[in-house]
Design an enzyme around this catalytic site. Structure first.
Site: not given
Length: 383
Positions: A88-94, A107, A225
């Site tokens: 899980r991330g700030t702008f989406g899920t994997v 994603k 990054d």
């Protein structure tokens, strides 16, 4: 379309494409400005009479829009099965998934609920994302995560759960890449923090990452990054670079790429300082990653973000080099994280430097069958 405050970078960076995480945060900020201009331009070109607008359309079409052809990178949503969340991330899920019989990672990025964005904003987001994935679609290298396809705003996406399938909002963007079972390089290094890695393993991981970055730079892509968390491992422990996001705009001015982009601890001094930069910021980040691969540790464990930023920029702070580190490897790190971007080597030179390192005698590191870590590591951080 060119994003304000970004572009090609410092000397030698002309013509490079931006690429970092697929979070669309930077795109959102730019497109909110861009969409207002686009909407104004469109309003000037629309005839005052609705009937006149219909009359200029080709005969036989009327108000029915022509059928949109599928892009070469677009997936068939009916062939995709989306399963459990793996990150899980700030702008989406994997998610884990299966596409056309192949194990994949999916994603999902939500562009916002219907009604929360204007049509102009959504159109601009689709256009920017289309350019991004069109670049990634063409990448082909054994050390770059294989891009399988994407879809924008598809209404056919379903997530399989224990209680049955769940429909996704139609504005959800879906990116499908090969599934790599080894997880992130970061996780692998954390697992080996106490024992450390054999020098041949360090050499192989470093060479994989260097070759992947060299390929990206040859394709005029700056990742921006580079960190071990953005590197994935396959079942044979091959490193593959992941998370490309803003690979869509070619730089026209070499001084336009400015602003803090990346992850603290890996960011080059010129990036931290808000100065123009180029692909050499990736070379700096690689040097930090190489240290991390060798040490299986965090570079600045006892510093806050503000302390780290100030020390890296003003005091030329770099990670502490273990005494047991072979000179050949330490030299690569030091050259890569030089404060002057022009003195850093190109990534193809880094590849040659690593290839030339002799691993036959272990390079000062522990052998594969030894269970205790090097004493200089233990003294540095404790048990």
């Amino acid at each position: 379309m060119k994003e304000a405050g970004d572009g090609g970078g410092g000397g030698g960076g002309t013509g490079f494409v931006r690429a970092d995480q697929i979070d669309l945060k930077a795109i959102d900020e730019q497109l909110e400005r861009f969409s207002r201009v686009t909407t104004l331009e469109k309003s000037r070109s629309i005839p005052a009479s609705g009937a006149a607008a219909v009359d200029v359309a080709p005969k036989g079409f009327g108000l029915i829009p022509p059928r949109r052809e599928r892009k070469e990178w677009e997936i068939d949503a009916s062939k995709l099965t989306i399963k459990s969340v793996i990150a899980r991330g700030t702008f989406g899920t994997v998610h884990r998934g299966i596409y056309d019989g192949q194990d994949v990672a999916v994603k999902l990025l939500d562009w916002g609920e219907e009604g929360h964005r204007t049509e102009a904003e959504l159109a601009s987001l689709r256009s920017a994302f289309a350019q991004e994935v069109a670049v990634w679609h063409k990448l082909n290298h054994p050390n770059v995560t294989k891009f399988i396809g994407a879809t924008m705003g598809s209404s056919g996406l379903l997530i399989q759960t224990d209680s049955g399938p769940i429909d996704m909002p139609k504005n959800v963007c879906c990116v499908v890449v090969e599934y790599l079972p080894g997880g992130t390089l970061k996780s692998y290094l954390i697992k080996n923090r106490r024992r450390k890695l054999a020098f041949k393993v360090v050499h192989q991981l470093a060479l994989d990452l260097a070759r992947g970055l060299s390929y990206l730079h040859s394709q005029k892509i700056v990742h921006r990054d580079v960190k071990t968390e953005n590197m994935l491992l396959d079942k044979t422990r091959t490193v593959k670079i992941a998370d490309f996001g803003v690979a869509r705009v070619e730089a026209s001015n070499p001084n336009d790429m400015t602003g803090e982009t990346g992850t603290l601890g890996y960011m080059a001094p010129e990036v931290l300082n808000g100065n123009p930069y180029n692909r050499k910021c990736d070379v700096y980040s690689f040097g930090i990653c190489l240290w991390e691969i060798y040490c299986c540790d965090m570079p600045y464990p006892d510093l806050s973000f503000s302390e780290m930023t100030s020390a890296v920029v003003r005091q030329n702070l770099r990670p502490e080099m273990p005494r047991c580190c072979p000179n050949s490897l330490a030299n690569v790190m030091k050259r890569c994280w030089d404060a002057n971007p022009d003195k850093r080597p190109e990534m193809d030179e880094v590849v040659s430097m690593i290839e030339a390192i002799d691993t036959s005698k272990g390079g000062g590191m522990i052998p594969v069958d030894q269970s205790q870590g090097c004493l200089c590591f233990r003294k540095r951080r404790g048990p």
